[in-house]
Design a protein around this motif. Sequence first.
Motif, mmCIF file in Angstrom:
data_model
loop_
_atom_site.group_PDB
_atom_site.id
_atom_site.type_symbol
_atom_site.label_atom_id
_atom_site.label_comp_id
_atom_site.label_asym_id
_atom_site.label_seq_id
_atom_site.Cartn_x
_atom_site.Cartn_y
_atom_site.Cartn_z
ATOM 1 N N TYR A 1 -68.528 -29.729 -34.563
ATOM 2 C CA TYR A 1 -67.377 -29.486 -33.701
ATOM 3 C C TYR A 1 -67.075 -27.991 -33.718
ATOM 4 C CZ TYR A 1 -66.646 -34.525 -34.043
ATOM 5 O OH TYR A 1 -66.807 -35.890 -33.990
ATOM 6 N N PRO B 1 -64.192 -23.737 -27.849
ATOM 7 C CA PRO B 1 -64.593 -23.672 -26.447
ATOM 8 C C PRO B 1 -64.937 -22.241 -26.028
ATOM 9 C CG PRO B 1 -62.216 -23.728 -26.608
ATOM 10 C CD PRO B 1 -62.738 -23.882 -28.012
ATOM 11 N N ARG C 1 -65.665 -18.568 -30.604
ATOM 12 C CA ARG C 1 -66.917 -18.923 -29.929
ATOM 13 C C ARG C 1 -67.720 -17.667 -29.619
ATOM 14 N NH1 ARG C 1 -68.171 -23.333 -26.661
ATOM 15 N NH2 ARG C 1 -70.051 -22.960 -25.418
ATOM 16 N N GLN D 1 -75.256 -29.168 -24.792
ATOM 17 C CA GLN D 1 -74.222 -30.026 -24.209
ATOM 18 C C GLN D 1 -74.657 -31.495 -24.168
ATOM 19 O OE1 GLN D 1 -73.444 -28.198 -20.399
ATOM 20 N NE2 GLN D 1 -72.098 -26.659 -21.292
ATOM 21 N N GLU E 1 -67.343 -29.365 -28.070
ATOM 22 C CA GLU E 1 -66.230 -28.428 -27.938
ATOM 23 C C GLU E 1 -64.942 -29.158 -28.301
ATOM 24 O OE1 GLU E 1 -66.314 -26.759 -24.046
ATOM 25 O OE2 GLU E 1 -68.228 -25.723 -24.370
#
Length: 345
Positions: free
Chosen positions: A169, A172, A178, A215, A221
């Motif tokens: 985890y 974003p 990030r 993804q 995210e």
Amino acid sequence: MSYLKLAASGVALSALMATTAAARDEIRIVGSSTVFPYTQAVAEQFANMTGAPSPIVESTGTGGGMKIFCGGIGEAHPDITGASRAMKASEYKLCQENGVTDVTEALIGFDGLSIAISRSNETDWDLSLGEIFLALAAQVPVDGEWADNPYKTWNEINADLPEVEILAYGPPPTSGTRDAFVELAMHEGCKELDFVKNGGFDKAWVAENCSRMRQDGPFVEAGENDNLIVQRLEADANSMGIFGYSFLYENLDKLKGVKIEGVEPTTDTIADKSYPVSRPLYFYVKNTHRGVIPNLEEFIAEYMSDDALAVDGYLAERGLVALSDDARTTLQDTVLNGKSMDALN
């Protein structure tokens, strides 16, 4: 300072002062989720010491905070934004375009980008930057070609790692955490791969091809609230979380740090730079709001105090890695005197 800048600052100040009669009572602060707990600690200390209203501190992420901060001057706009990276040239330009022409930059200390896991996980985790990249990147080398990431479990990357699903985890794209993780962990991990080292790829190629997080499930995210990541790690002992060291530090009863290149994240390893994924932390002050928004100057003075920022200060107790004494003295002079940051190119 040029005549044009003085004129612009004068117009901005006049516009702000026109709202003074209705100026809000509370200082308003936005920005980085990593800087948030430090600013919140100063806000609580300030309110307890002075009896003034506690500043409103919002965790919007570094990028989101910059956008809000640079939106304009006046009581509708925040006074300070926290950042887990330096302001970008594009953000500086946005500030200038919206009349936010006088800003002070404060580098308050350092932080490690921690990968953490539940204490109930019995593995003594130690990952290389290359292994982190192979686990979390959207594309990786596969049979001599650059292709979509096929790895589902850690032992597929390194047979010495556990046979458990990769699940991390993280922040974003709007988060400075990030940005820093991509630059300090993903790019550097990509450079460790034989495919990249032997291929003669340059920095531009790495930036273009090694920045995207996957993804397809293994990377999730998790928003700007790092406390939610902590809760998820408690619920799944094999999952990992990516956040600033302060959140690991505050949750050491529940979490443990994953070693990177054999080095555990601690205040000492972040301070001496032996921990490979560390970064500076900042906040930015809108100087036109000083002397207009009630208590702003006093709050800044508390943030810059030795009680807050020294190696034995209350922010260090929360995980901030302090500046050297000389660097702290320079910082205090810059911020308390409202010295404007230089243009960014």
